[in-house]
Enzyme design. Sequence first.
Site, PDB file in Angstrom:
ATOM      1  N   ASP A   1      22.413   8.163  10.811  1.00 24.27           N
ATOM      2  CA  ASP A   1      23.217   7.538   9.768  1.00 24.27           C
ATOM      3  C   ASP A   1      23.348   6.047  10.135  1.00 24.27           C
ATOM      4  OD1 ASP A   1      25.311   7.198   7.775  1.00 24.27           O
ATOM      5  OD2 ASP A   1      26.723   7.262   9.446  1.00 24.27           O
TER       6      ASP A   1
ATOM      7  N   ASP B   1      26.199   3.507   8.561  1.00 21.68           N
ATOM      8  CA  ASP B   1      27.581   3.006   8.569  1.00 21.68           C
ATOM      9  C   ASP B   1      28.475   3.814   9.497  1.00 21.68           C
ATOM     10  OD1 ASP B   1      27.599   0.818   6.613  1.00 21.68           O
ATOM     11  OD2 ASP B   1      27.023   2.370   5.176  1.00 21.68           O
TER      12      ASP B   1
ATOM     13  N   GLU C   1      37.025  11.670   1.331  1.00 25.11           N
ATOM     14  CA  GLU C   1      35.756  11.792   2.068  1.00 25.11           C
ATOM     15  C   GLU C   1      35.980  12.433   3.441  1.00 25.11           C
ATOM     16  OE1 GLU C   1      33.861   8.073   3.152  1.00 25.11           O
ATOM     17  OE2 GLU C   1      32.255   9.129   4.156  1.00 25.11           O
TER      18      GLU C   1
ATOM     19  N   SER D   1      20.911   6.763   4.932  1.00 21.18           N
ATOM     20  CA  SER D   1      22.218   6.141   4.714  1.00 21.18           C
ATOM     21  C   SER D   1      22.676   6.204   3.266  1.00 21.18           C
ATOM     22  CB  SER D   1      22.148   4.671   5.138  1.00 21.18           C
ATOM     23  OG  SER D   1      23.289   3.989   4.676  1.00 21.18           O
ATOM     24  N   ALA D   2      23.948   6.496   3.099  1.00 21.82           N
ATOM     25  CA  ALA D   2      24.561   6.448   1.777  1.00 21.82           C
ATOM     26  C   ALA D   2      25.104   5.049   1.478  1.00 21.82           C
ATOM     27  CB  ALA D   2      25.683   7.481   1.687  1.00 21.82           C
TER      28      ALA D   2
ATOM     29  N   LYS E   1      22.978  14.201   1.825  1.00 21.59           N
ATOM     30  CA  LYS E   1      21.894  13.724   2.703  1.00 21.59           C
ATOM     31  C   LYS E   1      21.086  14.926   3.182  1.00 21.59           C
ATOM     32  CE  LYS E   1      24.300   9.795   4.693  1.00 21.59           C
ATOM     33  NZ  LYS E   1      24.587   9.187   5.986  1.00 21.59           N
TER      34      LYS E   1
ATOM     35  N   ASP F   1      28.363  10.228  11.822  1.00 16.06           N
ATOM     36  CA  ASP F   1      29.816  10.133  12.022  1.00 16.06           C
ATOM     37  C   ASP F   1      30.571  10.967  10.989  1.00 16.06           C
ATOM     38  OD1 ASP F   1      29.314   8.114   9.859  1.00 16.06           O
ATOM     39  OD2 ASP F   1      31.488   7.908  10.031  1.00 16.06           O
TER      40      ASP F   1
END
Length: 290
Positions: free
Chosen positions: A38, A40, A85, A153-154, A202, A227
Amino acid sequence: MVPELEKATVHMKNPEHVKRVISALRKEGTDKLQVISDFDMTLSRFGFNGRRCPTSHNILDNSRVISEEGRKKLKDLLHYYYPIEIDPNRTMEEKCPLMVEWWTKAHDLLLQQKILKSDIAKIVRDSEVMLRDGVNAFFDQLHQHDIPLFIFSAGVGDVLEEVLRQAEVLHPNVTVVSNYMDFDDQGVLRQFKAPLIHTYNKNNRVLGKTEQFQQLSSRTNIVLLGDSMGDLSMADGVTDAENVLTVGFLNDKVDERRGKYRDAYDIVLEKDETLDVVNGILCYVLGDLN
Ligand code: TMP
Ligand code: MG
């Protein structure tokens, strides 16, 4: 084997399993190995000196190209949706439609701001983004050994690529799948390219039958870094996965989320802003030590 695993930030539900996987990764060598990560709050820092560091979205949100009104609306969205989230008491099924809602509303607001492609480098340079300590050693080591690094990555692809470019770590072994911007002939942002990637989709379905998917599925030994609980599905596309080591950064709401993270990730790093443990594991696996 890996002295960094003794760090106070490291928590493992099953240390014997971790040792077995790390030994297998080392024994099987570099040809089958890939790292899936990931971006961020995994490669970038969560906080510094008690302040939160920006995500790739926040880098845009906080920049001068966004109007005051736009910035306020984006902040309101963050304050509403971020607690959802990371809420350990809601299921992913519950969260998914709400994440689509957040990303869609945030992207719509960004589209109203007439962001220029030519501004991205300056926006990143002027931002407060920080990568985790040890990030250079991490990228350089993988590059030297020709290990593919797949960043899933989002966040915003154009922004995070620029962060990596400015840090001089965007080596040819790095592939990024993320939300990329689409600019018109004048270089003005007109839309985000499909598919929309959010925290909880993802997986191989969102990748489809792309070249990136082919690449992802061909290496069966995996070190996965994330994370969020949503990051655990990043390696789903590798159907014949043999040895998988998952490392989870637990940055926020540590007490509430500790149990779920320890059940889900092989190694949990609590409030650890460095890549020391990951670098230690890679050193051992790649045979740079001993
Ligand atoms: P990722 O780290 O799983 O790739 O997800 C990107 C992060 O971006 C996620 O933790 C939520 C965050 N985010 C923002 O900070 N602002 C936004 O507007 C959106 C849509 C997401
Ligand atoms: Mg993240």
